[in-house]
Scaffold this active site. Structure first.
Site, PDB file in Angstrom:
ATOM      1  N   ASN A  90      43.718  38.225  42.621  1.00 23.65           N
ATOM      2  CA  ASN A  90      43.600  39.094  41.472  1.00 23.65           C
ATOM      3  C   ASN A  90      42.081  39.274  41.230  1.00 23.65           C
ATOM      4  O   ASN A  90      41.703  38.521  40.559  1.00 23.65           O
ATOM      5  CB  ASN A  90      44.452  38.750  40.218  1.00 23.65           C
ATOM      6  CG  ASN A  90      44.228  39.346  39.123  1.00 23.65           C
ATOM      7  OD1 ASN A  90      43.585  40.570  38.952  1.00 23.65           O
ATOM      8  ND2 ASN A  90      44.810  38.939  37.910  1.00 23.65           N
ATOM      9  N   LYS A 102      40.894  41.379  38.998  1.00 27.23           N
ATOM     10  CA  LYS A 102      40.580  41.643  37.587  1.00 27.23           C
ATOM     11  C   LYS A 102      39.724  42.973  37.698  1.00 27.23           C
ATOM     12  O   LYS A 102      39.651  43.857  38.515  1.00 27.23           O
ATOM     13  CB  LYS A 102      39.961  40.557  36.871  1.00 27.23           C
ATOM     14  CG  LYS A 102      41.062  39.390  37.128  1.00 27.23           C
ATOM     15  CD  LYS A 102      41.115  38.182  35.949  1.00 27.23           C
ATOM     16  CE  LYS A 102      41.930  37.157  36.327  1.00 27.23           C
ATOM     17  NZ  LYS A 102      42.056  36.089  35.205  1.00 27.23           N
ATOM     18  N   HIS A 141      50.613  40.618  33.598  1.00 31.48           N
ATOM     19  CA  HIS A 141      49.611  39.489  33.603  1.00 31.48           C
ATOM     20  C   HIS A 141      49.160  39.060  32.139  1.00 31.48           C
ATOM     21  O   HIS A 141      49.052  40.145  31.098  1.00 31.48           O
ATOM     22  CB  HIS A 141      48.166  40.230  34.425  1.00 31.48           C
ATOM     23  CG  HIS A 141      47.395  38.949  34.489  1.00 31.48           C
ATOM     24  ND1 HIS A 141      46.565  38.509  33.502  1.00 31.48           N
ATOM     25  CD2 HIS A 141      46.952  38.122  35.577  1.00 31.48           C
ATOM     26  CE1 HIS A 141      45.583  37.635  34.007  1.00 31.48           C
ATOM     27  NE2 HIS A 141      45.965  37.414  35.126  1.00 31.48           N
ATOM     28  N   GLU A 179      46.566  38.767  30.586  1.00 28.53           N
ATOM     29  CA  GLU A 179      45.401  39.699  30.043  1.00 28.53           C
ATOM     30  C   GLU A 179      46.091  41.031  29.654  1.00 28.53           C
ATOM     31  O   GLU A 179      45.535  41.671  28.572  1.00 28.53           O
ATOM     32  CB  GLU A 179      44.104  39.791  30.772  1.00 28.53           C
ATOM     33  CG  GLU A 179      43.442  38.363  31.019  1.00 28.53           C
ATOM     34  CD  GLU A 179      42.782  38.117  32.376  1.00 28.53           C
ATOM     35  OE1 GLU A 179      42.712  39.103  33.215  1.00 28.53           O
ATOM     36  OE2 GLU A 179      42.593  37.069  32.709  1.00 28.53           O
ATOM     37  N   GLU A 189      51.833  31.576  35.269  1.00 28.06           N
ATOM     38  CA  GLU A 189      50.275  31.246  34.820  1.00 28.06           C
ATOM     39  C   GLU A 189      50.332  30.969  33.466  1.00 28.06           C
ATOM     40  O   GLU A 189      50.356  31.736  32.335  1.00 28.06           O
ATOM     41  CB  GLU A 189      49.534  32.672  35.081  1.00 28.06           C
ATOM     42  CG  GLU A 189      49.635  33.285  36.549  1.00 28.06           C
ATOM     43  CD  GLU A 189      48.258  33.950  36.974  1.00 28.06           C
ATOM     44  OE1 GLU A 189      47.672  33.763  37.608  1.00 28.06           O
ATOM     45  OE2 GLU A 189      48.301  35.043  36.000  1.00 28.06           O
ATOM     46  N   GLY A 240      41.515  31.129  33.762  1.00 30.95           N
ATOM     47  CA  GLY A 240      39.962  31.224  33.878  1.00 30.95           C
ATOM     48  C   GLY A 240      39.259  30.282  32.836  1.00 30.95           C
ATOM     49  O   GLY A 240      38.032  30.459  32.432  1.00 30.95           O
ATOM     50  N   SER A 261      43.414  29.045  37.343  1.00 28.28           N
ATOM     51  CA  SER A 261      42.218  28.093  37.380  1.00 28.28           C
ATOM     52  C   SER A 261      42.248  27.194  39.080  1.00 28.28           C
ATOM     53  O   SER A 261      41.976  26.010  39.204  1.00 28.28           O
ATOM     54  CB  SER A 261      41.918  26.930  36.541  1.00 28.28           C
ATOM     55  OG  SER A 261      41.177  27.656  35.646  1.00 28.28           O
TER      56      SER A 261
HETATM   57  P1  PGA Z   1      41.770  32.391  37.259  1.00 28.98           P
HETATM   58  O1  PGA Z   1      42.789  33.513  36.891  1.00 28.98           O
HETATM   59  O2  PGA Z   1      42.214  31.863  38.734  1.00 28.98           O
HETATM   60  O3  PGA Z   1      40.635  32.804  37.131  1.00 28.98           O
HETATM   61  O4  PGA Z   1      42.138  31.237  36.286  1.00 28.98           O
HETATM   62  C1  PGA Z   1      44.113  33.735  37.650  1.00 28.98           C
HETATM   63  C2  PGA Z   1      44.820  34.971  37.123  1.00 28.98           C
HETATM   64  O5  PGA Z   1      44.504  35.259  35.922  1.00 28.98           O
HETATM   65  O6  PGA Z   1      45.653  35.424  37.919  1.00 28.98           O
END
Ligand code: PGA
Length: 249
Positions: free
Chosen positions: A10, A12, A95, A97, A167, A173, A212
Site C-alpha cells: 500500500n 498510500k 483502510h 486512514e 490492521e 505507521g 508496521s
Molecule cells: P505500515 O502501514 O506498514 O506503514 O504500518 C500498513 C498499512 O497502513 O496498510
C-alpha cells in the site's frame, strides 16, 4: 486447507512517475523467485503506470480506494469500472486512514466493497481496532462488526473474491507491531466469526496482517496459522524491504 500467502503493498499518497519507475525496475526482475502472490496498490493516478509494468506478469495491482457510486456527479471519485478499465484487478477498501480522515463508515466501506466486487475487482478489505477500543477490551467486537457490515452487503461467498486485512490502527505507521500472538488471536477470532456463517469460506479466506510489518518481523507473523500474508505500508516504499517481506511469506 492450504491458503497461498499474499503480500500487498500500500503505497498510500507516495510516489512519482520517476520514483515508481525505479521501484518497478528494482522489484520486477526479482518476483520470479517468490512463492507468494504479490499485489501493489498505488494512488489511482499511477495505476496506469502499474498496468504498463505489471500486465502479463504475476504481480497484481490496483487502487487504494474506490467510490461506492457507479458513475456520475461525484467530483474527485474513482469508479470501480474505471479501475477495471485501466486493467486493475485489486483495490483496498476500508483502510483505517480512509475511516479516520475521510469519514468512511462501516456502511460506506460495505458499499465500496460491493461496488468493487460487482465490477469484478478483488477487494482487500481492511479492518482493525483503535488503541482506545483495544484498551476497552472491544477488539473482537469491533472487527466482527466491521466484517459483518461487509458480509451483509456482499454475501459471505463474495469474500473469497478478495481478502481481508486485519490492521490494528495503533500499529499502522507507528513502528508498534502487534505481537505474532496478538495478531494470531484476532485472525483466529475473525475466521471463527465467518465460520459461523460459512465454514468453507472461513477456511479458504486469506486474512492478511498489516501494521508496521518489516523484514525483521515478517517471518514470525506469517508463520502464525491464521495469518496468510501482509499488507505493507512504510516498508513497501523500499523495494529491498518489500522483497524481503515477500520472501518471508
Ligand atoms: P505500515 O502501514 O506498514 O506503514 O504500518 C500498513 C498499512 O497502513 O496498510
Amino acid at each position: 486447507m492450504s491458503r497461498k500467502p499474499l503480500v500487498a503493498a500500500n503505497w498510500k499518497m507516495n510516489g512519482s512517475t520517476a520514483a515508481n519507475a525505479a521501484w518497478i525496475e528494482s522489484f520486477l526482475p526479482r518476483v520470479g523467485s517468490l512463492k507468494c502472490d504479490v499485489v501493489v496498490c498505488s494512488p489511482a493516478i499511477y495505476v496506469p503506470q502499474l498496468a504498463a509494468a505489471f500486465k502479463g506478469t504475476v504481480v497484481g495491482f490496483g487502487g487504494e480506494d474506490v467510490s461506492e457510486y457507479d458513475h456520475g456527479a461525484y467530483t474527485g471519485e474513482t469508479a470501480a469500472s474505471m479501475l477495471v478499465d485501466i486493467g486493475a484487478g485489486w483495490v483496498l477498501t476500508g483502510h483505517s486512514e480512509r475511516r479516520t480522515y475521510f469519514g468512511d463508515t462501516d456502511a460506506r466501506v460495505a458499499a465500496k466493497t460491493k461496488a468493487a466486487v460487482e465490477k469484478g475487482l478483488k477487494p482487500i478489505v481492511c479492518i482493525g481496532e483503535t488503541l482506545a477500543e483495544r484498551e476497552a477490551g472491544k477488539t473482537i467486537e469491533v472487527v466482527e462488526r466491521q466484517v459483518k457490515a461487509v458480509m451483509d452487503a456482499v454475501g459471505v461467498k463474495a469474500l473469497l473474491q478478495g481478502v481481508l486485512a486485519y490492521e490494528p490502527v495503533w500499529a499502522i505507521g507507528t513502528g508498534k507491531t502487534a505481537t505474532p500472538a496478538q495478531a494470531q488471536e484476532v485472525h483466529a477470532a475473525i475466521r471463527a466469526f465467518i465460520a459461523k456463517t460459512d465454514p468453507e469460506v472461513a477456511a479458504e479466506l486469506r486474512i492478511l496482517y498489516g501494521g508496521s510489518v518489516k523484514p525483521a518481523n515478517a517471518a514470525e507473523l506469517f508463520s502464525q496459522p491464521d495469518i496468510d500474508g501482509g499488507l505493507i505500508g512504510g516498508a513497501a516504499l523500499k523495494t529491498d524491504d518489500f522483497y524481503k517481506i515477500c520472501a518471508a511469506a
